[in-house]
Design an enzyme around this catalytic site. Structure first.
Site: not given
Ligand code: NAD
Length: 323
Positions: A151, A155, A193, A285
């Protein structure tokens, strides 16, 4: 003059909130998505149900001039979707096809105005996010590239694609790297979710004194940005001359255990955390907001607890409705 705006991914969480905001500002909005928004009817002037991987669908979208285009459509989800490895081919193929089609047909039509692209904090290298207390996520640290998921790689590729169209075809682009956006009307069940909505659901479903499951030891850190602040940041970026990429996120870093305790406090429930194996992502993060402060003279500053209270209220309502 009324602005003409195209929102791709208008049936999704951020897209549907953005359409609302743009309509409040007086724009004419065409939305496009595979599906209508799940929780409130769209307020877009036109809503196209269509697959942005389909070249003909995308070609037809650009039959008029758009002053602004917001590209939010992507095949995405929380850790349970992105980090298991089971969806890697779809995530890369679907999202890259969407971005390639939009830029190609938009540019060819001559109708592609200023274009916003939603990138992600997931582009940042894993090697800078091993220490939960000291993650590095300033914009220039993206290279040498080493995202921890496909993913993130898609990006990063698409950021470069948008920047290439800016360079070679003069398309004005704006790129944001979102850090964990949450709020009412976001996905809260079904496997896609993310942590805030998932924990709100688990706590809403738990009895007082009950137990909820947390993936890993819960000491992994993250920051979470409330949807209204995200939309504010996107609009400010679009109105600025700064191309990006720039972080749009909160600097209020918490552990997942702390997040669960904050939600339990809002719910006025005592819950025990049971740590189980699960997909985790990077160890730490946090958003680094130095660049956004410098370029937009603004950074999100609303307390996490405020957004969590509004989100818990909404998720709890959804859980009650299903009973
Ligand atoms: P979302 O999943 O709610 O919205 C994405 C929308 O894209 C969905 O409604 C989906 O149906 C649509 N879509 C997917 N494939 C499509 C296709 N082939 N054709 C047409 N529509 C398609 O996600 P979101 O949270 O609203 O995220 C919006 C954007 O922001 C995404 O690009 C996402 O990667 C990015 N982002 C979000 C977060 C976050 O925390 N929510 C963080 C970083 C980046």
């Amino acid at each position: 003059m009324i602005k003409n705006i195209l929102v791709c991914g208008a049936g999704g969480f951020i897209g549907s909130h953005l359409v609302q905001k743009l309509k409040n500002e007086g724009a004419w909005v065409r939305g496009v998505d595979l599906k209508s928004p799940e929780y409130s009817p769209t307020v877009a002037d036109e809503f196209v149900i269509g697959d942005l991987r389909d070249q003909e669908v995308v070609q037809r979208l650009f039959d008029r001039r758009f002053d602004e285009v917001y590209q939010l459509a992507a095949d995405m989800g929380g850790a349970g979707y992105i980090f298991t490895g089971d969806h890697d081919a779809d995530v890369m193929h679907n999202s890259a096809s969407i971005n390639l089609n939009i830029l190609h047909y938009g540019q060819k039509s001559g109708n592609l105005g200023k274009t916003f692209y939603s990138s992600s904090a997931c582009i940042y290298p894993e090697y800078n996010q091993l220490d939960s207390n000291n993650p590095k996520c300033f914009e220039d640290s993206a290279y040498p590239a080493a995202p921890d998921s496909e993913y993130g790689w898609e990006k990063l590729f698409s950021e470069r694609l948008y920047l290439s169209y800016a360079r070679n075809y003069g398309i004005p682009v704006r790129i944001a790297r979102f850090h964990n956006i949450f709020g009412p009307e976001g996905t809260w069940k079904g496997g896609k979710e993310k942590a805030p909505a998932a924990l709100c659901r688990k706590i809403a479903e738990a009895t007082d004194g009950g137990e909820i499951e947390i993936w890993g030891d819960g000491e992994q850190t993250r920051s979470f940005l409330y949807i209204d602040e995200c939309i504010r940041g996107v609009r400010k970026l679009m109105d600025s001359n700064f191309q990006g990429p720039v972080n749009i996120g909160s600097e209020e870093m918490v552990t997942i255990n702390q997040l669960a305790h904050m939600i339990a406090k809002i719910a006025e429930k005592k819950v025990t955390l049971k740590h189980i194996e699960g997909p985790l992502g990077v160890r730490g993060r946090n958003s680094d907001n130095r660049l956004i402060r410098q370029e937009l003279h603004w950074a999100p500053d609303a307390p996490l607890a405020d957004g969590l209270a509004k989100t818990y209220l909404w998720v709890n309502g959804q859980v009650e409705e299903l009973k």
